[in-house]
Design an enzyme around this catalytic site. Sequence first.
Site, mmCIF file in Angstrom:
data_model
loop_
_atom_site.group_PDB
_atom_site.id
_atom_site.type_symbol
_atom_site.label_atom_id
_atom_site.label_comp_id
_atom_site.label_asym_id
_atom_site.label_seq_id
_atom_site.Cartn_x
_atom_site.Cartn_y
_atom_site.Cartn_z
ATOM 1 N NE ARG A 107 -0.822 -0.884 4.789
ATOM 2 C CZ ARG A 107 -1.042 -0.352 6.000
ATOM 3 N NH1 ARG A 107 -1.866 0.661 6.149
ATOM 4 N NH2 ARG A 107 -0.462 -0.858 7.054
ATOM 5 C CD GLU A 119 -17.436 2.392 1.976
ATOM 6 O OE1 GLU A 119 -18.676 2.400 2.055
ATOM 7 O OE2 GLU A 119 -16.691 2.356 2.978
ATOM 8 N NE ARG A 168 -3.038 -3.887 9.110
ATOM 9 C CZ ARG A 168 -2.833 -4.661 10.193
ATOM 10 N NH1 ARG A 168 -2.956 -5.956 10.108
ATOM 11 N NH2 ARG A 168 -2.515 -4.119 11.335
#
Lengths: 313, 281
Positions: A13, A61, A170
């Site tokens: 990320r 979203e 992540r």
Amino acid sequence: MKEFVDTGKKDTRSGFGAGLAELGNTNPKVLALTADLKGSLKMDQFAAEHPERFFEVGIAEANMVGMAAGMAIAGYIPFIGTFANFASARVLDQIRQSVCYSQTNVKIAASHAGITLGEDGATHQTLEDMGLMRMLPGMVVINPCDYNQTKAATIAAAAWDGPVYLRFGRPGVPNFTPADQTFEIGKAIKLNDGADVTVFATGHLVWEAIQAARILEEKGVGVDLIDIATIKPLDKEAVIASARKTGKVVVAEEHLVAGGLGEEIAGVLAAACPTPMRFVAIDDKFGQSGKPAELMAAYGLDAAHIVEAALSF
Amino acid sequence: MNYTLPQIASQVRRDIVRMVTAAASGHPGGSMSATDVLTYLFFKEMNVTPENWCRSGEGIDQFFLSAGHISPVLYSLLARRGYFPVAELATFRRFGSRLQGHPSVDKGLPGVNQAAGSLGQGLSVAIGAALAKKLSGDPNTVYVLIGDGESEEGQIWEAAMSAAHYKVDNLIAMTDWNHQQIDGTTEDVAGLGDLRAKWEAFGWTVIEADGHDFTAIEQGFAEANRRKGLGRPVMILWHTEMGHGVDFMAGTCKWHGKNPSADQCAEAMKQLEETMGDFAL
């Protein structure tokens, strides 16, 4: 076998964040939107340097997808960033109609994908997103393997004319691909030549596949190792060529078997050159809380399981 | 030849009824409730012509239809305004037509900016387009029409919050408040309630006007234009009647998505004056 050097663990990320920051300075059409996850998506630098081109949409979203579509119609290149589950399953219909069917140039940055999201558990560990996204006509799906490749893929996504789903993760993972690479969408990346078995890997499983290939070589098994960073459009030529060469195919991915890269490759090979296959992926299960490495091992997504699969033909 | 707005609207309603009759499917009710407002929008209000229209909306006003099922009214107006030949209306919902059941962009129909049909998405798209205009310094306006039933979608209220947060004051949103949806009235189906209070609570400037009286429509748009640029998004709640213009189709949910029979179409034609010439079937 060629050496692959881990230059230090970095999260993919952050590769996205670095790519976005670079785009902010090189392409005035690039915008960024997030649904209350600016920090998690590493969009801070872009937001700080280009506040007028950064939109915090809040926990909404569906609206974020629509807003991005409207901006894309006007000629901008919006990147929307949130967790992969909320960037795919939650807004599937918005992406289908407002992005893909409407042919809007929206880039979907999907972070924390897969089981390596870890402790948050199954609500957040999407293992279906690549399948959902690759079913949509016109969608490009990219699943890079490390920081450098994610950064390069982010820059390539902006240059691509059309919707892109860019999936990354992540945790910190080995950073081993070249820092100065150019990412070619739709191009498989050959990591090792071998004659005995093919391993196609994507995302976090590429590093595991490299470890597996070393172990297999020590056992005298030559591995044709290919990084499939672009899930769609699939580099069919490379896939078929390697399958023809080795006659045995393992596919490793941090995803469900259903809808994943393995199924995609199986479809191609079934038509072109039927080949025995093994799937290193999760079969019809949700994840659970745990540490990334612990989960990868428990769910069969590590080097040991790739070795086992390669030796099982 | 110049036609009056009521003359155009009468022809558009004829087109709608004839299109859905010929296609044996489609959505006449909401098309006819929105006809007068959209006739004014296309023929008087918007700064855009068939010649300078572009999908990007650069340098022109932009219209988004969020309630995509009322495609017949959009197609008729685009054709009557000169975006494409009126004769093409005969292809509505046919295989290979640019006039898909719900609007799409993939077949290149001029005047359509965005696919719509799955409800609740167009307001968000319009907000994005309006923010893009602000970014690029384009002083033109973005218009969007949503249905009252469509307002039951959660995304509408996500968008409502966002537009107020970002002070999207170059946007004129409109609701076709005809009080009907597929399964009944909006009150019986979902308790839609006080739309004015809801939009005001979300931080919008709200205007209400009769959507079938051209004087009221003109005043409604004039008021909306006065309220633009003041830091708040604008919503016009148009009071309308589903199926307006044909007595047996008016005021009921029964004609939301049903095509008339040949006899019913003939009866409707008696009630709607042919002004601009029917398209050939």
